[in-house]
Design a protein around this motif. Sequence first.
Motif, PDB file in Angstrom:
ATOM      1  N   ILE A   1      -4.799   0.759 -17.226  1.00  0.00           N
ATOM      2  CA  ILE A   1      -5.501  -0.421 -17.739  1.00  0.00           C
ATOM      3  C   ILE A   1      -4.619  -1.202 -18.701  1.00  0.00           C
ATOM      4  CG2 ILE A   1      -7.454  -1.194 -19.142  1.00  0.00           C
ATOM      5  CD1 ILE A   1      -9.027   1.211 -18.038  1.00  0.00           C
ATOM      6  N   ILE A   2      -3.974  -0.486 -19.624  1.00  0.00           N
ATOM      7  CA  ILE A   2      -3.131  -1.143 -20.620  1.00  0.00           C
ATOM      8  C   ILE A   2      -1.964  -1.859 -19.948  1.00  0.00           C
ATOM      9  CG2 ILE A   2      -1.542  -0.750 -22.553  1.00  0.00           C
ATOM     10  CD1 ILE A   2      -3.393   1.527 -23.429  1.00  0.00           C
TER      11      ILE A   2
ATOM     12  N   ALA B   1      -8.893  -0.049 -24.268  1.00  0.00           N
ATOM     13  CA  ALA B   1      -7.638  -0.260 -23.542  1.00  0.00           C
ATOM     14  C   ALA B   1      -7.528  -1.704 -23.060  1.00  0.00           C
ATOM     15  CB  ALA B   1      -7.556   0.701 -22.360  1.00  0.00           C
ATOM     16  N   THR B   2      -8.630  -2.249 -22.564  1.00  0.00           N
ATOM     17  CA  THR B   2      -8.635  -3.637 -22.096  1.00  0.00           C
ATOM     18  C   THR B   2      -8.376  -4.599 -23.251  1.00  0.00           C
ATOM     19  OG1 THR B   2     -10.192  -3.099 -20.318  1.00  0.00           O
ATOM     20  CG2 THR B   2     -10.007  -5.408 -20.946  1.00  0.00           C
ATOM     21  N   ALA B   3      -9.050  -4.358 -24.378  1.00  0.00           N
ATOM     22  CA  ALA B   3      -8.900  -5.247 -25.538  1.00  0.00           C
ATOM     23  C   ALA B   3      -7.483  -5.186 -26.094  1.00  0.00           C
ATOM     24  CB  ALA B   3      -9.917  -4.860 -26.609  1.00  0.00           C
TER      25      ALA B   3
ATOM     26  N   VAL C   1       4.137   2.353 -24.310  1.00  0.00           N
ATOM     27  CA  VAL C   1       2.755   2.381 -23.824  1.00  0.00           C
ATOM     28  C   VAL C   1       2.056   3.693 -24.153  1.00  0.00           C
ATOM     29  CG1 VAL C   1       1.313   2.349 -21.750  1.00  0.00           C
ATOM     30  CG2 VAL C   1       3.168   0.692 -22.007  1.00  0.00           C
ATOM     31  N   ASP C   2       2.774   4.817 -24.016  1.00  0.00           N
ATOM     32  CA  ASP C   2       2.141   6.119 -24.249  1.00  0.00           C
ATOM     33  C   ASP C   2       1.572   6.227 -25.664  1.00  0.00           C
ATOM     34  OD1 ASP C   2       2.580   7.079 -21.708  1.00  0.00           O
ATOM     35  OD2 ASP C   2       4.497   8.003 -22.203  1.00  0.00           O
ATOM     36  N   GLU C   3       2.279   5.663 -26.629  1.00  0.00           N
ATOM     37  CA  GLU C   3       1.774   5.686 -28.010  1.00  0.00           C
ATOM     38  C   GLU C   3       0.498   4.873 -28.138  1.00  0.00           C
ATOM     39  OE1 GLU C   3       3.211   4.512 -32.563  1.00  0.00           O
ATOM     40  OE2 GLU C   3       4.600   4.337 -30.875  1.00  0.00           O
ATOM     41  N   ILE C   4       0.430   3.777 -27.391  1.00  0.00           N
ATOM     42  CA  ILE C   4      -0.760   2.930 -27.434  1.00  0.00           C
ATOM     43  C   ILE C   4      -1.943   3.624 -26.775  1.00  0.00           C
ATOM     44  CG2 ILE C   4      -1.710   0.706 -26.685  1.00  0.00           C
ATOM     45  CD1 ILE C   4       1.208  -0.334 -26.753  1.00  0.00           C
TER      46      ILE C   4
END
Length: 350
Positions: free
Chosen positions: A85-86, A122-124, A108-111
């Motif tokens: 999603i991210i 995740a979308t936001a 990305v993994d940290e997020i």
Amino acid sequence: MVQKQQFLPKYNLQNVVSGQRYLLVLDDVWTREVHKWEQLKARLQHGGMGSAVLTTTRDGRVAEMMRTVEAYNLTALTDQYIKEIIETRAFSCFKKEEERPSVLVNMVDEIVERCAGSPLAATALGSVLCTKTTKEEWEAVLSRSIICTEENGILPILKLSYNDLPSHMKQCFAFCAIFPKDHKIDVDKLIQLWIAHGFIQENQTLLETIGKQIFNELASRSFFQDVKQVQDCVEEIEYNGLFYSRTTCKIHDLMHDVALSVMKKECALATEETSKIECVVATEEPSQSEWLPNTARHLFLSCKEPERKLNSSLENSSPAIQTLLCDGHTESSLQHLAKCSSLQAFQLCS
């Protein structure tokens, strides 16, 4: 299988499903009014063998009221799906996967860890990162307080997406805290309310056009959902088949919490369904201190005898009301509106 109907009058539902095998999905249900569910269930029972109704809700009491089998509690999404999603949101400007900057891909993994398995978070967050193209910008986002906890859930991440908006869009979205949760919002009327309050600045373009642009941008960032064209009718002429088309939307209840966190006590809501209210609540005999504090600026009346509740509350108080929306019929006059010299938007909704 019953085909999707764009508009299905309640008096015709039983005939449509009679003898037909169907799957009906009722998403994000909040209403606890048992009689409404019983009326709907009575009509749906005329369907064919194998028919099913799937209901989603965040309210355990709604699940208990509607269930015919044991409710299934959804768990958080796995990191794999959150990551998809991210990446889909954050890298939407890149046509090919190999075009994505590797330095950002590695972050990305940290997020993913920040989202705690929530697809909305995740979308936001992905929508916020979509406009950031450098490592420094992504690190600036990650450095902010967006850690999910059991106490505040994903609100910090959603609030981050709000803080990333331009100031005029912040005003427009925060104002939506005036509506009850799960309320079907008429988009054109919402834009007119934004204009009435001066949230949309004048320039060479029509204010309505700018308002639609603002709405579309907020919808693309997931502040609004379920945007659709619907056919509606005036109650008195429903049986003559005279309908009109309008665009409606809803706000996810967690995004609604973001708007409430911004507006705080500036919005007041009078309703019979007190279980739906997150901010200020009207009781059967409301006092000014219970549901209409002096800080209230925007009022939404969705209850029986709204004029009685408002008249009694305004009799001994003078909040600087700027907006008054009434979702229902009034039998008598609103006696104390003359005290509301700052009233900018007044609307009776049927």
